[in-house]
Structures are given as C-alpha cells and as structure tokens.
Scaffold this active site. Structure first.
Site, mmCIF file in Angstrom:
data_model
loop_
_atom_site.group_PDB
_atom_site.id
_atom_site.type_symbol
_atom_site.label_atom_id
_atom_site.label_comp_id
_atom_site.label_asym_id
_atom_site.label_seq_id
_atom_site.Cartn_x
_atom_site.Cartn_y
_atom_site.Cartn_z
ATOM 1 N N HIS A 102 0.799 -1.234 0.000
ATOM 2 C CA HIS A 102 0.000 0.000 0.000
ATOM 3 C C HIS A 102 0.832 1.285 0.000
ATOM 4 O O HIS A 102 0.564 2.221 0.763
ATOM 5 C CB HIS A 102 -0.940 0.000 1.202
ATOM 6 C CG HIS A 102 -2.055 -1.018 1.118
ATOM 7 N ND1 HIS A 102 -2.464 -1.586 -0.055
ATOM 8 C CD2 HIS A 102 -2.841 -1.575 2.095
ATOM 9 C CE1 HIS A 102 -3.461 -2.438 0.179
ATOM 10 N NE2 HIS A 102 -3.694 -2.448 1.472
ATOM 11 N N HIS A 176 -9.756 2.398 -0.058
ATOM 12 C CA HIS A 176 -9.729 1.256 0.862
ATOM 13 C C HIS A 176 -10.849 1.364 1.904
ATOM 14 O O HIS A 176 -10.611 1.203 3.102
ATOM 15 C CB HIS A 176 -8.350 1.213 1.533
ATOM 16 C CG HIS A 176 -7.941 -0.121 2.036
ATOM 17 N ND1 HIS A 176 -8.571 -0.751 3.082
ATOM 18 C CD2 HIS A 176 -6.959 -0.961 1.647
ATOM 19 C CE1 HIS A 176 -7.983 -1.905 3.320
ATOM 20 N NE2 HIS A 176 -7.002 -2.067 2.452
ATOM 21 N N GLU A 309 -11.595 -3.320 -3.054
ATOM 22 C CA GLU A 309 -10.548 -2.401 -3.503
ATOM 23 C C GLU A 309 -10.288 -2.569 -4.994
ATOM 24 O O GLU A 309 -9.459 -3.375 -5.399
ATOM 25 C CB GLU A 309 -9.246 -2.694 -2.748
ATOM 26 C CG GLU A 309 -9.357 -2.732 -1.259
ATOM 27 C CD GLU A 309 -8.180 -3.483 -0.628
ATOM 28 O OE1 GLU A 309 -7.038 -3.317 -1.072
ATOM 29 O OE2 GLU A 309 -8.414 -4.266 0.295
HETATM 30 C C1 BGC Z 1 -4.506 -6.078 2.363
HETATM 31 C C2 BGC Z 1 -4.459 -6.778 3.693
HETATM 32 C C3 BGC Z 1 -4.009 -5.771 4.705
HETATM 33 C C4 BGC Z 1 -4.983 -4.625 4.722
HETATM 34 C C5 BGC Z 1 -4.462 -3.511 5.569
HETATM 35 C C6 BGC Z 1 -5.610 -5.085 2.474
HETATM 36 O O1 BGC Z 1 -5.810 -4.447 1.268
HETATM 37 O O2 BGC Z 1 -4.683 -6.942 1.286
HETATM 38 O O3 BGC Z 1 -3.600 -7.888 3.661
HETATM 39 O O4 BGC Z 1 -3.879 -6.312 5.984
HETATM 40 O O5 BGC Z 1 -5.210 -4.124 3.446
HETATM 41 O O6 BGC Z 1 -5.405 -2.981 6.375
#
Ligand code: BGC
Length: 345
Positions: A102, A176, A309
């Site tokens: 991310h 997200h 997402e």
């Molecule tokens: C990921 C998860 C992660 C989360 C973070 C998701 O998009 O795929 O593995 O723990 O985001 O909050």
C-alpha cells in the site's frame, strides 16, 4: 438540497474534513489521505453510515488499517519491494513481511492533500484533492502529480483518479473503504450477500503476496459469480482462506462495468460497484481485532466489514512482461470507481 462545507479534522486545525451532501448521500472526506471518513445513506430510516472510520487526523496517522484511504502509489503488495522499469532496479520501503504494501511506510494515506470544491450544478457536487509525490518518495521513481476527485450525483458516489509522472513509474490506486451496509457499528459482514463477476483470483503465498498463480473459481468457496453470503465463503474449507485468515484476494473481473454487488443481511441497502479497473482486492477485514475504537465509539472486530478495492494488480510488474501498472512519461493514469446505492425506504 445540497451542502458543501469544511470542518477542522486535526487538533491544530491544519487538516480539514470536506463535506458533500445531496438528498441521498452525506459524504465526509479527509484531506489527510483523501480518505472517505463517512458515507451516510440519507434515505434509510436510521440514516446509516456504511463505512468504518476514525475521529481525527491524529487517529488516522496512529493506525495502519487504511480505513477509507486513497492507497498508493501502488496498492497491494510488491514482492520484496523490488521491481525493474526500463532495465533499472528499484527498491521500495518494505512494511509488510518483507514486502512493500500500500505505497510503503508513508503511503498516500499519510499525506495531506490540497483541495478545491467543484462548482455546484444541479446534477453533481464534487471536491478535487491534489498531491504531488516527489521523485524517490518511498523508493518510487518520478515526481507524480495526482488528482483524486469525489463526485456525488443522486445515489452515486464516484471516485476518479488521474496522475502524470516525470519518469516512468508504477501507479495503482484504490480506495480502501471498509463497508458494512447494515451500518458501520454492525459487528459482522458475514450475512452480506456478495456477487462478483470474476474469471479467477490470484492465489497468495504465506506472506499474502500474489505471484501470478491463478485459482479457477469453479467449485471453490471463492465463487461469487452467483450471489451468496460472505459467510458461505468464510465458513468454507480452502487453503487460501487459511493463508489469508478469510478473504484477502485479487479477483480478476470478467466484464467492463457493474462488476460487484453487495447487499446487507437486513436487505435495506444494496451497493453496485462499477469501475474501469481490471479487478479488485476483496478483503474481509481479517486483521481487525476489536481493539481499535473508531467513530461514535464503535470498536471494530475481525470481519466486521468488507473492502472492495478496485485496482490493477500491484505485483504485476514482477509477473507480466508488459504490466499495465507502469505509467510512462507523457501518459495519464486514469481510473474511476462508482458506488451506486439502492435503499429500501
Ligand atoms: C490487504 C491486507 C491488509 C490490509 C491492511 C488489504 O488491502 O490486502 O492484507 O492487511 O489491506 O489494512
């Protein structure tokens, strides 16, 4: 009736929360991370807020759950934070089991955007947020000029992204938000009915990183091509469910619009998700544990919500020869996702 206003969101008043409202939707966006903080459905009897969120910019900076954030420069995991563009090797800041997740340690979710409300017209309200990510930030090449726009139009929230770069780079943006259509205080997303128009999903390894192996959905708990409850999948038996502690997988879409549909277990709200992205990482909040207390003093337990997402595949740069996640100098990254709400009044 429409509304457009700003309120302070950090203690020192430097970070603002931007509010947009029409007769269907009330939306709050933080300038920190271009984050969707609240999404209230005004036509429900309880005017329910269907996304999880926190109370202040300080709280968002203190937690790494990416609630409602604009995630980037690259959403998802990049294997060991390593990739090549034009034969040059790049190393990213790694923040998750040795991989870059991310956008890295200080992703866009932690950056303060500038903003401008769009002129109000009868059909549409909007706010545009801007952020310039410097060359080398978190290891990514090129200065990236990014715009994220939230539009409200009747019962639809549309998020548009656009970005240009000064060097060939990687870009893969998403929002997200953690949705619970029974209201963000509802403790489980298990009874939601989900439909996903997908032709497969990417398997993950022990570190949750996808490396290209595709799972055929037929006969697996992950087959949401026919609508079914989230619990139907979560209670299924599959090695991939164990690895992720639930659903945390990239589904590859099989059509160019209206790819996902989610309905709350109480049947009050239905949300259709339509995007020009090629898939979505679907994540059932497996790493929440009830410790984090958010808006309205609500504690968020494991699997209380679902993230849809929409994005391209983050690690594609290490899988395919011509990944779509590379943004070239002179090109413009353009993506959008619409969240369309139907409500039983
Ligand atoms: C990921 C998860 C992660 C989360 C973070 C998701 O998009 O795929 O593995 O723990 O985001 O909050």
């Amino acid at each position: 009736m429409t509304k457009q206003e700003t309120v302070a969101f950090s203690k020192d008043g430097e970070i603002q929360k931007l509010i947009l409202e029409n007769s269907f939707l009330h939306v709050e966006v933080s300038a920190l991370g271009a984050t969707l903080v609240s999404l209230r459905l005004l036509k429900t009897k309880d005017q329910r807020d269907v996304v999880c969120g926190l109370n202040s910019a300080e709280e968002y900076l203190a937690h790494d759950k990416y609630f409602g954030a604009c995630v980037g420069r690259v959403a998802g995991r990049i294997d060991k934070g390593q990739f090549q563009i034009n034969g040059e090797q790049y190393s990213l800041a790694c923040n998750n089991n040795g991989n870059a997740l991310h956008g890295g340690i200080h992703g866009f979710n932690q950056q303060t955007f500038t903003y401008q409300f769009l002129p109000i017209n009868k059909e549409e309200l909007g706010v545009k947020l801007y952020y310039t990510s410097e060359d080398g930030e978190e290891g990514y090449p090129g200065t990236l000029a990014l715009e994220v726009t939230y539009f409200l139009s009747e019962n639809t929230l549309r998020i548009e992204y656009s970005a240009t770069t000064t060097k060939d780079t990687l870009v893969n943006l998403t929002n997200h938000s953690y949705f619970n259509l029974e209201g963000h205080a509802s403790e489980s997303v298990g009874n939601h009915i989900l439909q996903v128009e997908a032709k497969g999903l990417l398997k993950i390894d022990e570190d949750s990183c996808p490396r290209g192996a595709i799972l055929n959905l037929e006969g697996t708990p992950f087959d949401f091509r026919k609508a079914k409850s989230v619990n139907d999948c979560l209670h299924g038996n599959h090695e991939q469910l164990e690895l992720a502690r639930g659903i945390d997988h990239y589904f590859i879409f099989n059509k160019p619009s209206n790819q996902m549909k989610l309905q709350g277990g109480d049947k009050v709200c239905t949300m259709v998700v339509s995007t020009n992205q090629r898939g979505a990482n679907i994540y059932t909040a497996n790493y929440l544990d009830g410790q984090l207390v958010g808006k309205e003093n609500v504690a968020y337990p494991k699997q209380c919500a679902i993230c849809l997402e929409t994005q391209d595949l983050g690690n594609e740069v290490n899988i395919h020869e011509n990944p779509t996640t590379i943004l070239r100098v002179g090109d413009t990254y353009e993506a959008y996702t619409e969240f369309i709400f139907e409500v039983e009044e």
